[in-house]
Structure formats: C-alpha cells, structure tokens
Scaffold this active site. Structure first.
Site, PDB file in Angstrom:
ATOM      1  N   ASP A 184       0.828  -1.201   0.000  1.00  0.00           N
ATOM      2  CA  ASP A 184       0.000   0.000   0.000  1.00  0.00           C
ATOM      3  C   ASP A 184       0.872   1.264   0.000  1.00  0.00           C
ATOM      4  O   ASP A 184       1.896   1.309   0.697  1.00  0.00           O
ATOM      5  CB  ASP A 184      -0.883  -0.031   1.260  1.00  0.00           C
ATOM      6  CG  ASP A 184      -1.986   0.997   1.218  1.00  0.00           C
ATOM      7  OD1 ASP A 184      -2.736   1.031   0.226  1.00  0.00           O
ATOM      8  OD2 ASP A 184      -2.110   1.783   2.181  1.00  0.00           O
ATOM      9  N   GLU A 246       2.084  -0.407  -4.877  1.00  0.00           N
ATOM     10  CA  GLU A 246       0.999   0.474  -5.309  1.00  0.00           C
ATOM     11  C   GLU A 246       1.652   1.779  -5.776  1.00  0.00           C
ATOM     12  O   GLU A 246       1.792   2.753  -5.045  1.00  0.00           O
ATOM     13  CB  GLU A 246       0.004   0.758  -4.182  1.00  0.00           C
ATOM     14  CG  GLU A 246      -1.261   1.403  -4.743  1.00  0.00           C
ATOM     15  CD  GLU A 246      -1.995   2.342  -3.789  1.00  0.00           C
ATOM     16  OE1 GLU A 246      -3.041   2.876  -4.193  1.00  0.00           O
ATOM     17  OE2 GLU A 246      -1.530   2.567  -2.657  1.00  0.00           O
TER      18      GLU A 246
HETATM   19  C1  NOJ Z   1      -4.481   2.852  -1.111  1.00  0.00           C
HETATM   20  C2  NOJ Z   1      -5.613   1.886  -0.912  1.00  0.00           C
HETATM   21  O1  NOJ Z   1      -5.836   1.201  -2.128  1.00  0.00           O
HETATM   22  C3  NOJ Z   1      -6.803   2.715  -0.480  1.00  0.00           C
HETATM   23  O2  NOJ Z   1      -7.987   1.961  -0.496  1.00  0.00           O
HETATM   24  C4  NOJ Z   1      -6.510   3.296   0.887  1.00  0.00           C
HETATM   25  O3  NOJ Z   1      -7.567   4.158   1.257  1.00  0.00           O
HETATM   26  C5  NOJ Z   1      -5.203   4.099   0.879  1.00  0.00           C
HETATM   27  N1  NOJ Z   1      -4.147   3.433   0.179  1.00  0.00           N
HETATM   28  C6  NOJ Z   1      -4.734   4.343   2.294  1.00  0.00           C
HETATM   29  O4  NOJ Z   1      -4.262   3.154   2.871  1.00  0.00           O
END
Ligand code: NOJ
Length: 508
Positions: A184, A246
């Site tokens: 993440d 990500e």
């Molecule tokens: C990216 C995640 O995909 C999302 O759903 C989340 O709100 C944020 N990061 C914070 O962790």
C-alpha cells in the site's frame, strides 16, 4: 475482501467465502489473487487501518481460514498475494494507543508527533482524504501526522524499530504461505526529514494552489533501502516471492521496479477513449519497466476508482468499450489485474449518501463521492435475495436489478461479458508459450490501434465508424458478434476489438 463472497451470511465477504469460489476463479483462468487487507481493524478505511498485523479480523475469519485459503488456492495453481500496509497503522494499534498514554511514552517516536505553530498544524501538508495531514492531541501542543484519515497515523520509518517490525511481519506471512505482497502507498514510507512547508504555485491548468514541482514529501531515497531488504527476504523463498508496489506514476515505477527492489507495479489505464491517448499510455508504461526484468501489470479498475465500464461511457457503449479495452490490454506483454466484477461488465453502482462508508466521502463532507460505488458486493445468483451474495443485507446496498449481472445468468449466455472474458483468457493461455515479451505497433487507420506480438495480432477500433482492415490471420476471437472476416478483410464495428493468429513465429 468485504465484497467478494460471504460464507456465513452476515452481509460481509470473508476468507472462507473466497475459498468456496476458487473453482470459479480457476475456471476463469485466474492464476493469482490479491486480497485487500484482512487484518484486525476498526475498518475506518476498510482494512487499510490495521490494528494487528499478525491476525485476521474476526469478521473475515481466522488464521486457519487463511491457511485453508492458501492451501486450496495452491492446489488449483493460484497464488495468493496479500496487502501490506506499511505507511500507517490504525489509531487502535497498540503502538499508537501506547503513544497516546503519555507525552514521554517511547512509542511516540514510532509516529510523527510534532509541536504545532501557534495553534496551527506543524506544516501545510494535506491529507489525501481532505483537510490537514495533522490532528492535534487534546490538551497538549503536539500534533500527529496522517496522510490519510486521522484514524490512520503515519509510521515514522526513520525509527529503526519500524523497519525491524515490518521485516518480522512480512516473514510471518510468507512463512504462512503468502506468495507475496501488494504494498500500500509503496513510495510513502519515509517522509522528508525537515517536514518543510510545501511551496505552493498555481496549477498549470486550474490555477489552484498546488505543490511546486520537485518538492517531495514522500519518495525519499531511504525507501529504496526498505525494498532492497524485502526483495532479499523474498528471494530466500523458493520460488521467489513477489512484491507489487501500489505505484502508478511511470517515472517512479522506473526507479522502484528493479532487479533488487520491487517486481512490479500497476499500469493503470484510465485514459479517455482515444486511440492515440491509449497508445501513448501503453508506451509510457512499457518503457517505464523496460530496463528491468519486469513487464507492466495492466489494470483498468480497482477498489479505489470508478469502474471502467462507467468511465468509458457507461451503459451499452461503456460495456462495448470495456470489452474492447480488455482485448487490447490482455494481448500485451505483461500481467493483467482483473478487478472483481469487471469480468461481468459491472458498472459503478449508486450508493445512497446515507449508506456511504468511505472515509474519502466522510472526510471531504461529501465533496468527493467516495469509492463505495465500485465496492458493492458481487452478484452471484439471479433471482435470489441480494443477488446470492448473502441472505443478510450486504454491507453496501445493491442497486435494484443488480442480480441481472449475476454470474450464473452470465454463465448461461454465450454472448455475456463473462463468457467473452473466459474465451479471451483461454485464448491467451493457449497462446502464452508462443508469445514473445516484445510487441510492435503496426500502421493503422485513424481511431484504430493494431499491434503484432509473435503469432498474435490485435486490432482495436476506438472510432464511431465501422472499419475494414486488411489484416492477415485467422480470426481467433472478436469482442462483439459484429467482428467478422470477409474473404480478405477484417470487419470491425465501432468500439470493438479482435485477436487474430498468424503463422508468424515467436520473436518476430
Ligand atoms: C491505497 C488503498 O488502495 C486505499 O484503499 C486506501 O484508502 C489508501 N491506500 C490508504 O491506505
């Protein structure tokens, strides 16, 4: 996690639910799963607020359920990637609770606790969910940092205790059979040390104040050290475990996807429906990873964005374009991440404001519609309450007639989006061994893209007019029944795509 399949009929998806649907995933041709966070969590951001990195939220099952899911997935040749959330914890994590217990508590150094400036936050950084990235503690002059919701305090990765703990966490899950991690907000771990104000300049197009180019809050050089370390750990397993960041920005991808850092990141194809815009984006993502041993991970939807069938125009038009874009991307070198329900052609669902749960909606006071509309549970069976997802009302309400998208109904129809995805994935699998890692664009009429990849040729008509192409090869599959071969020409209706097979050998 919450929206895929519910095994105990409480209205919330769970691990045994996923296990019970592995045959469906296998029949689709899926060879890996990514689970959004299933850890104990107050669910202020649906699992991205982790209170215990070593457990399973009782709503989703138990550690044994995780073990069973991994075992059953592996038996079917499906890998299991889990989500790791290293940037922030939940405010209910024992570390943060301890940090709040007193101004001298050593746990404070695991987060960013900083004195404010005359009653104002320490700097002008903003939370991704709206408002300042800082919340003041009652009765003390200190503020703590949260780049997301106040219930998601940012960890201080400069404190060596934090990286040490995450080494333990990732090893723990790899030892339990996870095949890797989706990381993440992967580039955010360390924040710039000086916590300086963002210099603001007018935005090039809107004129609104925006951070001056070159000023980075996140993406510090030390983040790379973390991934070098994790990659080393991943490499101690046989076969090597996978790290998916990500990261959407191609410039960052080229710096993080490396032989000794991350294996891949997401090539998010969210451009408007336009041949040259898609061609440019495909090339940018291909070149972002060209110096590494990796290939792009094509993706069009996830749990954070408006479903692409809606983005691409909605209704019948959006569906045709979404089918065509799947043809275009699934033929390319690289991986493809399907977001649950895209294989059904699901559209963004309307969720009544009083039922929305997304912190993005809540913390922006409704200025942002939030992400609930792409998270509405999967419709499994037609003519059943809650489309067969659960006998209880699902955690997010399904729109009327949601069950007409149901998997069982689509499985019965040879012309459904589901049947098309199945055939397309089957064709991809059948060709896989003959497809080289290289592709080449071919000359194409306006509003059309054509590429060759070994024996496969792919054409996509983005335009409003039908096209006739002189493209040699046997028509393998078309995105709509209107895609046909005449004696010499390929006929393509607007917003359609085709896969052809030629005798060209791999590598040419
Ligand atoms: C990216 C995640 O995909 C999302 O759903 C989340 O709100 C944020 N990061 C914070 O962790």
């Amino acid at each position: 996690m919450r929206s895929f399949a519910d095994s105990n009929n409480d209205g919330v998806g769970d691990l045994p639910g996923i296990t019970s649907r592995l045959d469906y995933l296998r029949s689709l041709g899926v060879d890996g799963l990514w689970l959004t966070p299933f850890y104990p969590s107050p669910q202020k951001d649906h699992g991205y607020d982790v209170a215990d990195y070593y457990g399973v939220n009782p709503e989703y099952g138990t550690l044994d359920d995780f073990g069973r899911l991994v075992e059953e997935a592996h038996r079917r040749g499906i890998k299991v990637l889990i989500d790791i959330v290293p940037n922030h914890t939940s405010s209910r994590h024992p570390w943060f609770e301890a940090a709040l217990s007193g101004t001298d508590d050593p746990h404070r150094t695991r987060y960013y606790f900083v004195p404010g400036r005359n009653g104002a936050p320490p700097n002008n950084w903003q939370s991704a969910f709206g408002g300042p990235a800082w919340t003041q503690l009652e009765g003390v002059p200190e503020w703590y940092m949260h780049l997301f919701a106040p219930e998601q305090p940012d960890l201080n990765w400069w404190n060596p205790v934090v990286p040490a703990e995450f080494r333990k966490i990732i090893t723990y899950w790899l030892d339990r059979g996870a095949d890797g991690f989706r990381i993440d907000v992967a580039v955010s771990l360390h924040k710039r040390r000086d916590l300086a104000d963002r210099p603001l300049v007018p935005h090039r197009i809107t004129g609104a104040p925006t951070t001056a180019p070159g000023f980075e809050i996140i993406d510090q050089p030390e983040v790379h050290d973390v991934y070098r370390d994790w990659r080393h750990i991943a490499g101690t397993y046989e076969p090597e475990r996978v790290l998916v960041g990500e990261i959407f920005d191609p410039g960052r991808q080229s710096r993080y996807i490396k032989q000794d850092e991350l294996h891949m990141a997401f090539a998010m194809m969210d451009r408007r429906w336009d041949a040259s815009a898609w061609k440019r984006a495909i090339d940018v993502y291909r070149h972002a990873v060209s110096r590494s041993t990796s290939l792009p991970s094509w993706t069009q939807s996830n749990h954070d964005v408006i479903r692409h069938a809606t983005r691409l125009g909605g209704g019948g038009l959006g569906r045709e374009r979404a089918k065509a874009s799947a043809f275009l991307l699934l033929g390319l070198p690289g991986q493809y991440f399907i977001y649950q329900g895209e294989e059904l052609g699901l559209e963004e669902a309307f969720v009544p404001p009083e039922r929305r749960e997304d912190p993005l909606y809540i913390h922006t006071n409704g200025r942002h519609q939030g992400r609930d509309g792409c998270r509405v549970p999967m419709p499994w069976r037609q003519h059943e309450p809650n489309a067969g997802f659960s006998t209880s009302p699902p955690w997010l309400p399904m729109p009327a007639a949601w069950d007409r998208n149901a998997i069982d109904a689509q499985a019965r129809s040879t012309t459904s989006v589901l049947s098309l995805y199945r055939r397309l994935l089957e064709a991809r699998c059948g060709l896989a061994r003959r497809l080289p890692a290289r592709m080449d664009w071919a000359a194409a009429p306006q509003d059309c893209l054509i590429y060759h990849r070994g024996p496969l040729s792919v054409a996509c008509n983005f335009g409003h007019r039908p096209l006739e192409l002189d493209l040699p090869g046997r028509l393998l599959i078309g995105s709509s029944p209107g895609v046909r071969r005449s004696a010499t020409r390929l006929l393509m209706p607007p917003n359609s795509a085709a896969w052809l097979e030629t005798r060209r050998s791999a590598g040419t």
